[in-house]
Scaffold this active site. Structure first.
Site, PDB file in Angstrom:
ATOM      1  N   THR A 177       0.922   0.643   3.883  1.00 33.49           N
ATOM      2  CA  THR A 177       0.141   1.821   3.566  1.00 33.49           C
ATOM      3  C   THR A 177       1.183   2.919   3.451  1.00 33.49           C
ATOM      4  O   THR A 177       2.294   2.752   3.927  1.00 33.49           O
ATOM      5  CB  THR A 177      -0.842   2.142   4.728  1.00 33.49           C
ATOM      6  OG1 THR A 177      -1.785   1.081   4.853  1.00 33.49           O
ATOM      7  CG2 THR A 177      -1.606   3.426   4.507  1.00 33.49           C
ATOM      8  N   ARG A 205     -13.295  -5.143   0.176  1.00 29.47           N
ATOM      9  CA  ARG A 205     -12.840  -4.862   1.541  1.00 29.47           C
ATOM     10  C   ARG A 205     -12.266  -3.445   1.619  1.00 29.47           C
ATOM     11  O   ARG A 205     -11.545  -2.993   0.756  1.00 29.47           O
ATOM     12  CB  ARG A 205     -11.785  -5.872   1.961  1.00 29.47           C
ATOM     13  CG  ARG A 205     -11.203  -5.645   3.366  1.00 29.47           C
ATOM     14  CD  ARG A 205      -9.912  -4.866   3.341  1.00 29.47           C
ATOM     15  NE  ARG A 205      -9.323  -4.718   4.686  1.00 29.47           N
ATOM     16  CZ  ARG A 205      -8.274  -3.954   4.940  1.00 29.47           C
ATOM     17  NH1 ARG A 205      -7.703  -3.263   3.975  1.00 29.47           N
ATOM     18  NH2 ARG A 205      -7.792  -3.859   6.184  1.00 29.47           N
ATOM     19  N   GLY A 207     -10.248  -0.820   4.436  1.00 31.11           N
ATOM     20  CA  GLY A 207      -9.564  -0.735   5.716  1.00 31.11           C
ATOM     21  C   GLY A 207      -9.727   0.629   6.365  1.00 31.11           C
ATOM     22  O   GLY A 207     -10.671   1.375   6.092  1.00 31.11           O
ATOM     23  N   ASP A 208      -8.771   0.976   7.215  1.00 34.60           N
ATOM     24  CA  ASP A 208      -8.891   2.205   8.004  1.00 34.60           C
ATOM     25  C   ASP A 208      -8.459   3.455   7.261  1.00 34.60           C
ATOM     26  O   ASP A 208      -8.826   4.569   7.649  1.00 34.60           O
ATOM     27  CB  ASP A 208      -8.066   2.089   9.290  1.00 34.60           C
ATOM     28  CG  ASP A 208      -6.567   1.998   9.007  1.00 34.60           C
ATOM     29  OD1 ASP A 208      -6.167   1.121   8.216  1.00 34.60           O
ATOM     30  OD2 ASP A 208      -5.799   2.798   9.566  1.00 34.60           O
ATOM     31  N   THR A 228      -0.754   3.086   9.765  1.00 35.16           N
ATOM     32  CA  THR A 228      -0.485   1.916   8.934  1.00 35.16           C
ATOM     33  C   THR A 228      -0.559   0.678   9.809  1.00 35.16           C
ATOM     34  O   THR A 228      -0.052   0.674  10.926  1.00 35.16           O
ATOM     35  CB  THR A 228       0.899   1.997   8.259  1.00 35.16           C
ATOM     36  OG1 THR A 228       1.156   0.777   7.555  1.00 35.16           O
ATOM     37  CG2 THR A 228       2.018   2.246   9.260  1.00 35.16           C
ATOM     38  N   GLY A 229      -1.224  -0.344   9.329  1.00 35.84           N
ATOM     39  CA  GLY A 229      -1.316  -1.551  10.140  1.00 35.84           C
ATOM     40  C   GLY A 229      -2.548  -2.365   9.833  1.00 35.84           C
ATOM     41  O   GLY A 229      -3.124  -2.278   8.748  1.00 35.84           O
ATOM     42  N   THR A 230      -2.964  -3.137  10.806  1.00 37.23           N
ATOM     43  CA  THR A 230      -4.132  -3.990  10.669  1.00 37.23           C
ATOM     44  C   THR A 230      -5.369  -3.099  10.690  1.00 37.23           C
ATOM     45  O   THR A 230      -5.845  -2.704  11.759  1.00 37.23           O
ATOM     46  CB  THR A 230      -4.184  -5.014  11.817  1.00 37.23           C
ATOM     47  OG1 THR A 230      -2.901  -5.612  11.981  1.00 37.23           O
ATOM     48  CG2 THR A 230      -5.219  -6.090  11.525  1.00 37.23           C
ATOM     49  N   GLY A 231      -5.883  -2.770   9.512  1.00 38.44           N
ATOM     50  CA  GLY A 231      -6.911  -1.746   9.393  1.00 38.44           C
ATOM     51  C   GLY A 231      -8.135  -1.969  10.257  1.00 38.44           C
ATOM     52  O   GLY A 231      -8.674  -1.024  10.844  1.00 38.44           O
TER      53      GLY A 231
END
Length: 310
Positions: A177, A205, A207-208, A228-231
């Site tokens: 991200t 899909r 994400g965050d 940034t990461g696993t949303g």
């Protein structure tokens, strides 16, 4: 006091990975943002400009060079937030809007709403006279190759992980991200984030990144934050709001609040990190993956760039 930070995603890079191009791009974009702040630019203008530049750079997972979904198409998300009054705008799943973050700001300033998705967001982009492109504008050969590899291994892959030939990673393996946060000379904070999401993700899909209070947040009373990461884990943790709540209600320091929120992300099986600046100019750049591409202004006023621990 002026401060800025930006990120270009996180992941599990090999120690020997060549990141010189990414470092140079982060340095260049941070320098442009710092110049704007030094000339009296607003934090909102600065974070938008830096994220636009990151969207234009094919080295990162946003805009041009954004990763592709299961059908081989880009679906891009972005958000922006003004710390002065929590004004915000977000878009999800766009594929014809040249700059998702610019559209997010237009949603904030030129519509009565906060979030638009998909075809409706792209239609608003055209209605407001912003640049319209075909989906192919965003697609690079690298992202096509990554999609083919992910589909061969039948995994959903985020950005910046090392090659996944033997063995392939678990689903949700690496991530990417881009984002920026800034504190301007008037004491105002702002945050902006943009992403292409996950390689081989199911169409639709989200994400965050476009979720205000999760991947993007700004309030002059506390901090500006871009994640940034696993949303999915950052959404479950309510990361941005959680940091704000700790600071606003419990008087927590920025670094401590970010560390506790990131621990919650890890407890939900997530990896990644954030960039954050509080109203006093303190900067936090925590991450629990092996690497997070980042640049920031230090107390010495200079721009610093790092990927791993250095």
């Amino acid at each position: 006091m002026i401060r800025l930070a930006l990120h270009g995603g996180a992941g599990e890079l090999d120690d020997g990975a060549d990141t010189r191009e990414q470092r140079a791009a982060l340095q260049r974009i941070a320098a442009e943002g710092l110049q704007m702040l030094r000339h009296g630019g607003s934090s909102l203008d600065v974070v938008e400009r830096m994220v636009i530049r990151l969207e234009e750079c094919p080295l990162f997972n946003a805009g041009v060079g954004g990763v592709l979904n299961r059908d081989g198409l880009p679906e891009l998300d972005a958000a922006i937030m003004d710390g002065r009054d929590r004004a915000c705008g977000a878009v999800a799943g766009v594929s014809h809007s040249k700059s998702p973050v610019r559209l997010a700001r237009a949603v904030m300033e030129r519509s009565p709403h906060v979030m638009f998705m998909g075809a409706g967001a792209d239609a608003l982009n055209a209605e407001l006279g912003l640049d319209v492109v075909a989906p192919d504008y965003f697609i690079t050969d690298l992202r096509r190759r990554q999609l083919r590899k992910a589909q061969t291994h039948q995994v959903i892959v985020l950005d910046h992980d090392s090659a996944y030939d033997d063995p392939p990673p678990a689903a949700g393996g690496g991530f990417g991200t881009v984002g920026a946060v800034a504190l301007d000379a008037h004491g105002h904070l702002a945050a902006a984030t943009s992403t292409g999401g996950l390689t081989n993700k199911h169409p639709g899909r989200i994400g965050d990144t476009p979720v205000i209070g999760a991947g993007t947040f700004a309030d002059d009373r506390s901090a500006a934050i871009s994640c940034t990461g696993t949303g999915e884990a950052f959404i479950r943790a309510g990361f941005g709001f959680d940091v704000d709540a700790q600071m606003h209600y419990a008087g927590a320091a920025l670094a401590d609040a970010c560390a506790r929120s990131l621990a919650r992300v890890a407890a939900y099986g997530g990896r990644g990190g954030c960039i954050a600046i509080d109203r006093g100019g303190h900067i936090a750049l925590p991450f629990n993956s092996r690497a997070m591409f980042r640049a920031w202004t230090g107390d010495d006023g200079a721009i610093h760039v790092a990927v791993g621990t250095s």
